[in-house]
Design an enzyme around this catalytic site. Sequence first.
Site, PDB file in Angstrom:
ATOM      1  N   ASN A 143       0.840  -1.191   0.000  1.00 51.23           N
ATOM      2  CA  ASN A 143       0.000   0.000   0.000  1.00 51.23           C
ATOM      3  C   ASN A 143       0.878   1.243   0.000  1.00 51.23           C
ATOM      4  OD1 ASN A 143      -2.433  -1.530   0.224  1.00 51.23           O
ATOM      5  ND2 ASN A 143      -2.011  -1.816   2.404  1.00 51.23           N
ATOM      6  N   HIS A 150       6.803  -1.632   2.745  1.00 44.59           N
ATOM      7  CA  HIS A 150       6.651  -3.030   3.170  1.00 44.59           C
ATOM      8  C   HIS A 150       5.752  -3.754   2.201  1.00 44.59           C
ATOM      9  CE1 HIS A 150       3.686  -0.466   5.214  1.00 44.59           C
ATOM     10  NE2 HIS A 150       2.836  -1.484   5.105  1.00 44.59           N
ATOM     11  N   HIS A 207       7.005   3.179   6.007  1.00 44.50           N
ATOM     12  CA  HIS A 207       8.270   2.499   5.678  1.00 44.50           C
ATOM     13  C   HIS A 207       7.853   1.384   4.723  1.00 44.50           C
ATOM     14  CE1 HIS A 207      12.363   0.777   7.128  1.00 44.50           C
ATOM     15  NE2 HIS A 207      11.920  -0.077   6.205  1.00 44.50           N
ATOM     16  N   HIS A 235       3.186  -6.929   2.026  1.00 50.51           N
ATOM     17  CA  HIS A 235       2.407  -7.915   2.755  1.00 50.51           C
ATOM     18  C   HIS A 235       2.448  -9.221   1.951  1.00 50.51           C
ATOM     19  CE1 HIS A 235       0.106  -4.906   5.299  1.00 50.51           C
ATOM     20  NE2 HIS A 235       0.461  -4.117   4.291  1.00 50.51           N
TER      21      HIS A 235
END
Length: 114
Positions: free
Chosen positions: A87, A100, A98, A102
């Site tokens: 996202n 990332h 930060h 998923h």
Amino acid sequence: MNDCIFCKIAKGEIDSQKIYEDDTVLAFNDLDPQAPTHILVIPKEHIESAKDINESNSQVIAHIFEVISYIAGDLSLNDDGFRVVSNSGENAGQSVNHLHFHLLSGRPFAWPPG
Ligand code: AMP
């Protein structure tokens, strides 16, 4: 970044349930899992979101996808499949600034996403 929670996790200043770690990448279980398997894969260096990927840092992004493939094999996620989501920004629902990814698996996922 001093006040970034994922930087602190990357430095070991905040505990996490580690799944994988090397010099540049860390993978750990999401605190609020949305599927039976819900792992976050992050670069250790602070990159805010996908909007900040460029030729100076894209090597670590390529490596993140190697790590995702490794974890999927290691945890036997390939038979049933998995989803990788990142996202970026407010409308996408990014809540931690930060970068990332998923890694979600263990149940069917709807498409298109909500
Ligand atoms: P996003 O909303 O895409 O920015 O995803 C941020 C994710 O980080 C959410 O799924 C949170 O549950 C997760 N999260 C926040 N803090 C922690 C933490 N300390 N350890 C593990 N996961 C976390």
